[in-house]
Design a protein around this motif. Structure first.
Motif, mmCIF file in Angstrom:
data_model
loop_
_atom_site.group_PDB
_atom_site.id
_atom_site.type_symbol
_atom_site.label_atom_id
_atom_site.label_comp_id
_atom_site.label_asym_id
_atom_site.label_seq_id
_atom_site.Cartn_x
_atom_site.Cartn_y
_atom_site.Cartn_z
ATOM 1 N N MET A 301 5.704 6.680 15.349
ATOM 2 C CA MET A 301 7.021 6.766 16.135
ATOM 3 C C MET A 301 7.072 6.347 17.797
ATOM 4 O O MET A 301 7.993 5.945 18.052
ATOM 5 C CB MET A 301 7.738 8.042 15.826
ATOM 6 C CG MET A 301 7.905 8.234 14.270
ATOM 7 S SD MET A 301 8.720 6.993 13.317
ATOM 8 C CE MET A 301 10.363 7.106 14.223
ATOM 9 N N MET A 302 6.070 6.766 18.341
ATOM 10 C CA MET A 302 5.826 6.415 19.547
ATOM 11 C C MET A 302 5.795 5.034 19.824
ATOM 12 O O MET A 302 6.423 4.553 20.695
ATOM 13 C CB MET A 302 4.634 7.106 20.289
ATOM 14 C CG MET A 302 4.525 6.981 21.826
ATOM 15 S SD MET A 302 3.113 7.769 22.417
ATOM 16 C CE MET A 302 3.429 9.532 22.153
ATOM 17 N N ILE A 303 5.210 4.215 18.919
ATOM 18 C CA ILE A 303 5.072 2.775 19.153
ATOM 19 C C ILE A 303 6.399 2.296 18.746
ATOM 20 O O ILE A 303 6.729 1.378 19.387
ATOM 21 C CB ILE A 303 4.087 2.280 18.004
ATOM 22 C CG1 ILE A 303 2.660 2.588 18.482
ATOM 23 C CG2 ILE A 303 3.948 0.627 17.922
ATOM 24 C CD1 ILE A 303 1.652 2.467 17.519
ATOM 25 N N GLY A 320 11.493 2.721 7.389
ATOM 26 C CA GLY A 320 11.305 1.427 6.681
ATOM 27 C C GLY A 320 9.765 1.286 6.673
ATOM 28 O O GLY A 320 9.153 1.012 5.563
ATOM 29 N N ILE A 321 9.060 1.366 7.697
ATOM 30 C CA ILE A 321 7.731 1.326 7.710
ATOM 31 C C ILE A 321 6.820 2.032 6.931
ATOM 32 O O ILE A 321 6.086 1.759 6.178
ATOM 33 C CB ILE A 321 7.126 1.171 9.253
ATOM 34 C CG1 ILE A 321 7.623 -0.105 9.834
ATOM 35 C CG2 ILE A 321 5.541 1.206 9.177
ATOM 36 C CD1 ILE A 321 7.338 0.130 11.319
ATOM 37 N N MET A 326 4.155 4.038 1.737
ATOM 38 C CA MET A 326 4.196 4.903 0.694
ATOM 39 C C MET A 326 4.192 4.190 -0.764
ATOM 40 O O MET A 326 3.450 4.464 -1.513
ATOM 41 C CB MET A 326 5.475 6.096 0.571
ATOM 42 C CG MET A 326 5.601 7.064 1.567
ATOM 43 S SD MET A 326 7.237 7.768 1.821
ATOM 44 C CE MET A 326 6.969 8.720 3.040
ATOM 45 N N LEU A 327 4.844 2.995 -0.771
ATOM 46 C CA LEU A 327 4.949 2.182 -1.874
ATOM 47 C C LEU A 327 3.728 1.513 -2.277
ATOM 48 O O LEU A 327 3.264 1.580 -3.486
ATOM 49 C CB LEU A 327 6.066 1.269 -2.041
ATOM 50 C CG LEU A 327 6.231 0.320 -2.986
ATOM 51 C CD1 LEU A 327 6.898 1.048 -4.349
ATOM 52 C CD2 LEU A 327 7.380 -0.914 -2.630
ATOM 53 N N ASN A 328 2.826 1.196 -1.521
ATOM 54 C CA ASN A 328 1.536 0.693 -1.533
ATOM 55 C C ASN A 328 0.414 1.572 -1.433
ATOM 56 O O ASN A 328 -0.706 1.168 -1.005
ATOM 57 C CB ASN A 328 1.483 -0.597 -0.514
ATOM 58 C CG ASN A 328 2.509 -1.710 -0.711
ATOM 59 O OD1 ASN A 328 2.465 -2.402 -1.777
ATOM 60 N ND2 ASN A 328 3.707 -1.409 -0.046
ATOM 61 N N GLY A 329 0.469 2.971 -1.093
ATOM 62 C CA GLY A 329 -0.499 3.901 -0.968
ATOM 63 C C GLY A 329 -1.412 3.924 -2.105
ATOM 64 O O GLY A 329 -2.384 4.868 -2.128
ATOM 65 N N ILE A 350 -3.969 -0.908 4.987
ATOM 66 C CA ILE A 350 -3.156 -0.202 6.509
ATOM 67 C C ILE A 350 -2.478 0.976 6.215
ATOM 68 O O ILE A 350 -2.750 1.801 6.952
ATOM 69 C CB ILE A 350 -2.185 -1.098 6.826
ATOM 70 C CG1 ILE A 350 -2.943 -2.576 7.113
ATOM 71 C CG2 ILE A 350 -1.409 -0.699 8.017
ATOM 72 C CD1 ILE A 350 -2.079 -3.828 7.820
ATOM 73 N N ALA A 351 -1.817 1.250 4.995
ATOM 74 C CA ALA A 351 -1.411 2.649 4.912
ATOM 75 C C ALA A 351 -2.246 3.790 4.742
ATOM 76 O O ALA A 351 -3.219 3.608 4.137
ATOM 77 C CB ALA A 351 -0.532 2.235 3.467
ATOM 78 N N PHE A 352 -1.868 4.623 5.574
ATOM 79 C CA PHE A 352 -2.719 5.899 5.796
ATOM 80 C C PHE A 352 -2.399 6.614 4.604
ATOM 81 O O PHE A 352 -3.347 7.682 4.123
ATOM 82 C CB PHE A 352 -2.486 6.569 6.826
ATOM 83 C CG PHE A 352 -0.944 7.358 6.910
ATOM 84 C CD1 PHE A 352 -0.969 8.607 6.418
ATOM 85 C CD2 PHE A 352 0.262 6.678 7.381
ATOM 86 C CE1 PHE A 352 0.477 9.362 6.379
ATOM 87 C CE2 PHE A 352 1.397 7.219 7.519
ATOM 88 C CZ PHE A 352 1.408 8.528 6.797
ATOM 89 N N HIS A 353 -1.670 6.446 3.700
ATOM 90 C CA HIS A 353 -1.528 7.388 2.460
ATOM 91 C C HIS A 353 -2.575 7.152 1.448
ATOM 92 O O HIS A 353 -2.985 8.124 0.817
ATOM 93 C CB HIS A 353 -0.139 6.937 1.737
ATOM 94 C CG HIS A 353 1.241 7.238 2.715
ATOM 95 N ND1 HIS A 353 1.463 6.132 3.626
ATOM 96 C CD2 HIS A 353 1.980 8.235 3.033
ATOM 97 C CE1 HIS A 353 2.572 6.570 4.282
ATOM 98 N NE2 HIS A 353 2.902 7.756 3.834
ATOM 99 N N LYS A 354 -3.197 5.935 1.445
ATOM 100 C CA LYS A 354 -4.188 5.687 0.533
ATOM 101 C C LYS A 354 -5.193 6.626 0.853
ATOM 102 O O LYS A 354 -5.960 7.192 -0.062
ATOM 103 C CB LYS A 354 -4.932 4.241 0.808
ATOM 104 C CG LYS A 354 -6.204 3.709 0.472
ATOM 105 C CD LYS A 354 -6.392 2.378 0.586
ATOM 106 C CE LYS A 354 -7.839 1.989 0.160
ATOM 107 N NZ LYS A 354 -8.976 2.730 0.735
ATOM 108 N N TYR A 355 -5.544 6.672 2.342
ATOM 109 C CA TYR A 355 -6.922 7.517 2.407
ATOM 110 C C TYR A 355 -6.466 8.996 2.391
ATOM 111 O O TYR A 355 -7.233 9.875 2.197
ATOM 112 C CB TYR A 355 -7.288 7.206 3.903
ATOM 113 C CG TYR A 355 -7.471 5.625 4.150
ATOM 114 C CD1 TYR A 355 -8.537 4.994 3.730
ATOM 115 C CD2 TYR A 355 -6.517 4.787 4.918
ATOM 116 C CE1 TYR A 355 -8.863 3.589 3.752
ATOM 117 C CE2 TYR A 355 -6.683 3.463 4.651
ATOM 118 C CZ TYR A 355 -7.849 3.032 4.656
ATOM 119 O OH TYR A 355 -8.097 1.761 4.508
#
Length: 386
Positions: A301-303, A320-321, A326-329, A350-355
């Motif tokens: 959110m800072m970026i 949206g990001i 989430m959809l691709n986690g 890239i999605a941090f939800h994966k990890y």
């Protein structure tokens, strides 16, 4: 108030650009006078006005003579004519009262104490110059060599300022409340679910996915403060006060205490209310993963705030990001089922939800034994890795 020429000007929206700053200030004073208040506070009503306009604005002090009205105004460096309009005077220096009494008696007060006002000087200027202590210290900052603060000093000052401005603690109660509610969903499940269903991998996986995705999504609440900080940062950076690195370090360290508190307190409520694996090591790992996820969302959110300064569009962009992540986690769709262009490569990685999902699942499932509702069947288990 001298606003006859602006009689037909609409206030508000783009049309208000036809009014000057002084006219807008006079309009705001008129709006307050319309309600005929018994007590009226005016904070620097003459800022941005010339001496003539200041005198006419301060003629509203005459309202105190009619109907018993009281007007309290703070004015910096009033003219002699404006000063004569006031009945009582309060002078402050370094937060302490120097004089409080009739304005006409102030001259005698200063003369008795060894500070008589010269005959050709504005009394208000003399009083303010006498009591002002801001410039009495010897060796001002401009005389010191190397007036530019060090990087460490810049970072510490920015951390302290950002820490004071942070308001994440205000939505700590919201996060806690959400944890209580969705925690009860799993606690109350035995009334409608069998033991096997309650302890199933799907139920635990859904709960942990909610923590990794939707709970960390609430960290988007820090965006409004980022937008305001970016406005201040842009101005202060152009003035050469500090650089990007000090700003990032200050905002990062000021967020850590709040995010740790949000990760530990609501996290403990959710973790033990649902009844996940016992053991302090499992909970510490759970809280740390939750903390890192929130730090990532704060950084995201800072970026976004540095690229999209608009509040509404920034919220939409950040949401949206995260939604795409989430959809691709790996929870809603298995990695092998994702279309390879863009969705799996690179979004899945890239999605941090994966990890986060992998960490939560390994922390919870390894070492557990689940009951089998099929008679005679061996209970499935996940042995701990060596």
């Amino acid at each position: 108030m001298g606003l006859q020429d602006a009689m037909n000007t609409r206030i508000g929206g783009w049309s208000s650009k036809g009014l000057s700053g002084g006219q807008k200030r006079r309009v705001s004073i008129c709006i307050e006078i319309l309600t005929r208040p018994v007590l009226l506070f005016l904070d620097e009503p003459t800022s941005g006005l010339d001496s003539a306009a200041s005198y006419h604005v301060n003629e509203i002090v005459g309202l105190a003579r009619h109907g018993g009205r009281t007007i309290v105004a703070s004015i910096h460096q009033p003219s002699s004519e404006v000063f004569e309009l006031f009945h009582n005077l309060c002078l402050l220096s370094a937060g302490r009262t120097v004089y409080f009494g009739p304005a006409a008696a102030a001259n005698e007060f200063f003369a008795v104490n060894g500070f008589p006002c010269p005959s050709l000087r504005n009394p208000s200027d003399h009083y303010l110059r006498t009591i002002n202590k801001d410039f009495d210290q010897e060796g001002g900052a401009l005389d010191k060599k190397g007036s530019q603060a060090s990087f460490l000093t810049q970072s510490l000052v920015l951390t302290r300022r950002s820490y004071v401005n942070m308001y994440q603690g205000s939505w700590l109660l919201l996060v806690t409340s959400c944890n209580l509610h969705w925690g009860r969903v799993f606690v109350l499940a035995p009334s409608t679910m069998t033991l096997a269903e309650l302890c199933s991998i799907q139920a635990r996986g859904s709960m942990l996915m909610f923590v990794a995705a939707f709970l960390t999504f609430m960290a988007i609440g820090g965006f409004p403060s980022f937008v305001e900080d970016m406005k201040i940062f842009g101005r202060e950076r152009l003035n050469g006060h500090y650089g990007v690195a000090a700003f990032v370090v200050g905002n990062t360290f000021s967020s850590i205490p709040y995010l740790l508190l949000i990760s530990v307190v609501p996290g403990a409520i959710a973790y033990y209310l649902v009844g996940l694996q016992r053991g302090i090591d499992h909970f510490v790992y759970f809280a740390l993963v939750l903390f890192v996820c929130m730090m990532l969302v704060e950084s995201l959110m800072m970026i976004v705030a540095s690229i999209v300064p608009d509040f509404l569009m920034g919220i939409i962009t950040g949401a949206g990001i995260q939604g795409v992540m989430m959809l691709n986690g790996g929870f809603f769709r298995l990695p092998d089922d994702l279309p390879k262009p863009f969705w799996r490569y690179p979004m899945y990685y890239i999605a941090f939800h994966k990890y986060a999902n992998q960490g939560f699942y390994k922390n919870e499932f390894i070492g557990l034994t689940f009951p089998n509702n099929q008679a005679g069947g061996p209970p499935p288990s996940l042995a701990k890795r060596s």
